[in-house]
Design a protein around this motif. Sequence first.
Motif, PDB file in Angstrom:
ATOM      1  N   PRO A 134      47.350  10.419   9.205  1.00 23.29           N
ATOM      2  CA  PRO A 134      48.230   9.550   8.412  1.00 23.29           C
ATOM      3  C   PRO A 134      48.755  10.217   7.149  1.00 23.29           C
ATOM      4  O   PRO A 134      49.882   9.971   6.729  1.00 23.29           O
ATOM      5  CB  PRO A 134      47.339   8.351   8.080  1.00 23.29           C
ATOM      6  CG  PRO A 134      46.303   8.334   9.153  1.00 23.29           C
ATOM      7  CD  PRO A 134      46.059   9.760   9.503  1.00 23.29           C
ATOM      8  N   LEU A 135      47.928  11.093   6.517  1.00 22.48           N
ATOM      9  CA  LEU A 135      48.384  11.740   5.288  1.00 22.48           C
ATOM     10  C   LEU A 135      49.489  12.749   5.548  1.00 22.48           C
ATOM     11  O   LEU A 135      50.231  13.106   4.626  1.00 22.48           O
ATOM     12  CB  LEU A 135      47.201  12.432   4.600  1.00 22.48           C
ATOM     13  CG  LEU A 135      46.120  11.512   4.032  1.00 22.48           C
ATOM     14  CD1 LEU A 135      44.970  12.349   3.474  1.00 22.48           C
ATOM     15  CD2 LEU A 135      46.694  10.628   2.932  1.00 22.48           C
ATOM     16  N   GLY A 136      49.603  13.226   6.782  1.00 20.94           N
ATOM     17  CA  GLY A 136      50.622  14.217   7.100  1.00 20.94           C
ATOM     18  C   GLY A 136      51.925  13.646   7.619  1.00 20.94           C
ATOM     19  O   GLY A 136      52.892  14.372   7.833  1.00 20.94           O
ATOM     20  N   ARG A 137      51.957  12.350   7.844  1.00 24.04           N
ATOM     21  CA  ARG A 137      53.188  11.735   8.360  1.00 24.04           C
ATOM     22  C   ARG A 137      54.155  11.444   7.217  1.00 24.04           C
ATOM     23  O   ARG A 137      53.779  10.938   6.170  1.00 24.04           O
ATOM     24  CB  ARG A 137      52.850  10.435   9.081  1.00 24.04           C
ATOM     25  CG  ARG A 137      51.942  10.637  10.295  1.00 24.04           C
ATOM     26  CD  ARG A 137      51.492   9.316  10.852  1.00 24.04           C
ATOM     27  NE  ARG A 137      50.453   9.520  11.876  1.00 24.04           N
ATOM     28  CZ  ARG A 137      49.606   8.578  12.260  1.00 24.04           C
ATOM     29  NH1 ARG A 137      49.662   7.376  11.691  1.00 24.04           N
ATOM     30  NH2 ARG A 137      48.713   8.832  13.177  1.00 24.04           N
ATOM     31  N   SER A 138      55.403  11.766   7.448  1.00 26.49           N
ATOM     32  CA  SER A 138      56.419  11.483   6.432  1.00 26.49           C
ATOM     33  C   SER A 138      56.729  10.002   6.415  1.00 26.49           C
ATOM     34  O   SER A 138      56.625   9.302   7.431  1.00 26.49           O
ATOM     35  CB  SER A 138      57.702  12.279   6.730  1.00 26.49           C
ATOM     36  OG  SER A 138      58.195  11.940   8.016  1.00 26.49           O
ATOM     37  N   ARG A 139      57.094   9.511   5.266  1.00 30.59           N
ATOM     38  CA  ARG A 139      57.400   8.084   5.127  1.00 30.59           C
ATOM     39  C   ARG A 139      58.698   7.780   5.873  1.00 30.59           C
ATOM     40  O   ARG A 139      59.686   8.514   5.767  1.00 30.59           O
ATOM     41  CB  ARG A 139      57.544   7.729   3.653  1.00 30.59           C
ATOM     42  CG  ARG A 139      56.279   7.924   2.851  1.00 30.59           C
ATOM     43  CD  ARG A 139      56.497   7.565   1.398  1.00 30.59           C
ATOM     44  NE  ARG A 139      56.873   6.172   1.251  1.00 30.59           N
ATOM     45  CZ  ARG A 139      57.179   5.596   0.081  1.00 30.59           C
ATOM     46  NH1 ARG A 139      57.166   6.342  -1.024  1.00 30.59           N
ATOM     47  NH2 ARG A 139      57.504   4.339   0.023  1.00 30.59           N
TER      48      ARG A 139
END
Length: 324
Positions: A316-321
């Motif tokens: 989740p921390l690596g997914r772009s908004r």
Amino acid sequence: MSVVIPIYQAERRLPSVISDLVPLTGHVLSPRGVPFRVVEVLLVHDCGPDDSARVVRQMEAEHRFVRPIWLSRNFGQHAATLAGMSSSGGDWIVTMDEDGQHDPAYIGSMLDVALDRQASVVYANPTNAAPHGALRNAASRGAKRAVTALSGGADASAFHSYRLVLGEVGRSVAAYAGAGVYLDIALGWVAGTVATAPVELRAEGEQRRSGYSARTLLSHFWRMVLTGGTRGLRLVSVLGVVFALVGLLMAAFVIYRQLVHPAPTEGWTSLIVVMLISTGAILFSLGVIAEYVGVAVNMAMGKPLYVITQDPADGPLGRSRPRP
């Protein structure tokens, strides 16, 4: 064999370290003709300050034998090494540094020593001085002598980060070692015969700032003392006995002097000095006891030695908004 490499600042050196290991992934022979093969190289990413994560992913894409291990935060070299050991599957585990000082060509020689001596742990014994400077090398030797004296049996002079460990021994240590436990001390608890093999250290490929400050090195040394046994607590008891004997001798001297040469009682200065020394000894003893209690409390509270996660870039921390 499984090779475990803790990664902290390996952005520039890691590709050459992996290249040195590539020839050992085939079927090779040790100097005495023993066949062995490196089946996996575990790169334990310890959340360093550089772009090592990108290089680790690159090595994984280029080499099938590379397995990244991602930690949730920086836990330190020993915790990262234990995380790699717990994830390994080889009959033997080799631990190496990331800076290229450890030449993989000596792995076969270390294996020969292990088989000849029936040793479950073989440490590298450098034939040349480590490239850290005379002062740090001397301090390291002195610290190891002190740990050997306080640990009650462990020969700390043999400790080295380049080591060959029997796989089931390394994985067992990684499974039960608690928070704050020094890796080599924990290995000494369960290892049978411990041997050393001569190696020559290579120069670092680049000059970089060490990740260990003076404060960190002192903390590192103190952790070795605390996890090496209870001789530190015995030292507190000895200190109390010594001060009690000194007090008795001083009392006997004062009585003798008053009987032989009576004189008015004086000496506020000496009284204050004795009080300060005694108070310092008491506070030092309480501090040592508190450190041991702190280690026990951390283990009792379940503080983990390390936490393995997925690649941060895939979570989740690596997914772009998403765009609105």
